[in-house]
Structure formats: structure tokens, C-alpha cells
Design a protein around this motif. Structure first.
Motif, PDB file in Angstrom:
ATOM      1  N   ARG A 203       0.790  -1.383   0.050  1.00  0.00           N
ATOM      2  CA  ARG A 203       0.022   0.100  -0.087  1.00  0.00           C
ATOM      3  C   ARG A 203       0.730   1.237  -0.070  1.00  0.00           C
ATOM      4  NH1 ARG A 203      -4.749  -2.223   2.761  1.00  0.00           N
ATOM      5  NH2 ARG A 203      -4.626  -4.293   2.245  1.00  0.00           N
ATOM      6  N   LEU A 204       0.506   2.056  -0.686  1.00  0.00           N
ATOM      7  CA  LEU A 204       0.977   3.446  -0.660  1.00  0.00           C
ATOM      8  C   LEU A 204       0.236   4.364  -0.282  1.00  0.00           C
ATOM      9  CD1 LEU A 204       3.028   5.552  -2.104  1.00  0.00           C
ATOM     10  CD2 LEU A 204       1.444   5.809  -4.143  1.00  0.00           C
ATOM     11  N   TYR A 205       0.975   5.361   0.767  1.00  0.00           N
ATOM     12  CA  TYR A 205       0.238   6.303   1.301  1.00  0.00           C
ATOM     13  C   TYR A 205       0.817   7.993   0.976  1.00  0.00           C
ATOM     14  CZ  TYR A 205      -1.841   3.022   4.526  1.00  0.00           C
ATOM     15  OH  TYR A 205      -2.485   1.971   5.159  1.00  0.00           O
ATOM     16  N   LEU A 206       0.087   8.792   0.673  1.00  0.00           N
ATOM     17  CA  LEU A 206       0.636  10.238   0.215  1.00  0.00           C
ATOM     18  C   LEU A 206      -0.061  11.081   0.956  1.00  0.00           C
ATOM     19  CD1 LEU A 206       0.496   9.805  -3.620  1.00  0.00           C
ATOM     20  CD2 LEU A 206       2.572   9.980  -2.242  1.00  0.00           C
ATOM     21  N   LEU A 207       0.749  12.004   1.570  1.00  0.00           N
ATOM     22  CA  LEU A 207       0.237  13.276   2.280  1.00  0.00           C
ATOM     23  C   LEU A 207       0.428  14.374   1.362  1.00  0.00           C
ATOM     24  CD1 LEU A 207      -1.320  14.545   4.654  1.00  0.00           C
ATOM     25  CD2 LEU A 207       0.792  14.641   6.021  1.00  0.00           C
TER      26      LEU A 207
END
Length: 212
Positions: A203-207
Motif C-alpha cells: 500500500r502507498l500513502y501520500l500526504l
């Protein structure tokens, strides 16, 4: 709205009650997700209205509301919205498409889109980025999560219910480009493996922040 979105809507309407019963408490088992959501709320400030885009049965919306912000959940599926309203009366819920969000320009001081972009075709990601930016105030943070990869997983049966829904996996740079090309600036980027109770994906998280 495209036929693909109609299929997604009908599929989530079909599994709405089952989804709530199985996944309403999933944040209990996701410490990293909770930490990122807490960071988003802290950046937005307690006076912000925070949108949960693709809110499903409203469990993330409820978590946000429990942190003292005004939370608004939006989901394509009216069935999910009905479940969310019943489960989380302290928040507001609206039915709407990610490409035509039922929200005013600059209405939100922050937003989350956790595994909602995965139901868009890759060609739709830039338009979704434009719409996300439209509903966020300048400087507002946005937290996005997607599955990493280059496949499309199709379900025609989900928990014993007939459905017709695709899950798109994206390369990290595809999602980054879709957001930065329309005016978001990346503040943080990280990946994680799935927790034991999750579907086995990376999974990729971008803020990111609305730089407009």
C-alpha cells in the motif's frame, strides 16, 4: 457518470451491510493509518471541516469526528451512505462521485481518500485530482491511500453477493503525477505491507497539500 461507476455503485450497495459488519472496526488494527489520520487532523486544525471521500460505512468519518473536527463523509453508494448515517449520526454524509463531488469550492480544510481512487480508471485520475483540489481550501492537506501494482482485480462475487467491480492497482508515480500535475505538493510518501487481517497487497500513502 460512466457505466463503470454505475457498477461500482451497485456493487457497494449490495455489500453495504456486510461491509459494515466486517470492517467497521478495522482502524483498531491499523496503527499507521491512525497515526497518519491524526497528523492530518493536527495539520488541518480543530476548526476545519474534514472530508472522508469514499467513506463506505463511515468508520473513518466517525474516527475523524471523534477527534473534534466537523467530518463529512461522501460515497458513491447510497446504500453505504444510509449505513453510515445510521452508524455515525454525529457526522454528515452525502452521496456523490469522486469526479463530481457534492461540495462547494474550497469547502474542506482537509480530506482523506483511503482506497477510493482504486475504483477509477487510470485515465480518470487527473480529473479526480482537479476535483479534489477544487473542494479543498488553499493549503489544505489531503491523505490518499492506494494499492501498489499494475493489475486490475475484478470481483463478480463478494462475501457471497453478486457484484461487478474492479480494483485498480497503481504505480506510485502514476498517483503522484496525477496529483502534482494539478497543483498538489507532496509532503510525505510511504509504503507498507498489508496487516495480517487485510488483503495481501503493498500500500502507498501520500500526504499532499493543495498548493493553490
Amino acid at each position: 457518470m460512466s457505466g463503470d461507476h454505475d457498477g461500482v455503485r451497485r456493487s457497494y450497495d449490495t455489500v453495504a451491510e456486510e461491509y459494515r459488519s466486517r470492517l467497521a472496526d478495522e482502524l483498531i488494527h491499523k496503527p499507521l493509518d491512525r497515526a497518519l489520520l491524526a497528523a492530518l487532523v493536527e495539520e488541518a486544525g480543530s476548526a476545519a471541516t474534514v472530508a472522508d471521500l469514499g467513506c463506505g460505512p463511515g468508520h473513518v468519518t466517525a474516527w475523524l469526528a471523534g477527534r473534534g473536527v466537523r467530518a463529512v463523509g461522501i460515497d458513491l453508494s447510497p446504500g453505504m451512505v444510509a449505513v453510515a448515517r445510521r452508524s455515525c449520526p454525529q457526522a454528515e454524509f452525502r452521496a456523490g462521485d469522486l469526479l463530481r463531488l457534492p461540495a462547494a469550492d474550497g469547502e474542506f480544510g482537509a480530506a482523506v481518500a483511503l482506497y477510493s481512487l482504486i475504483h477509477l480508471h487510470p485515465d480518470e485520475l487527473p480529473a479526480a485530482g482537479v476535483e479534489l483540489r477544487r473542494v479543498l481550501r488553499p493549503g489544505a492537506p489531503l491523505l490518499v491511500a492506494v494499492h501498489l501494482g499494475d493489475e486490475v482485480r475484478h470481483l463478480d462475487e463478494w462475501w457471497g453477493h453478486p457484484v461487478d467491480v474492479d480494483f485498480h492497482f497503481f504505480a506510485a508515480e502514476t498517483v503522484v503525477a496525477a496529483l502534482t500535475d494539478v497543483g498538489f505538493a507532496v509532503e510525505a510518501r510511504l509504503e507498507r505491507v498489508s496487516y495480517p487481517q487485510e488483503v495481501a497487497t503493498r500500500r502507498l500513502y501520500l500526504l499532499v497539500r493543495n498548493a493553490g
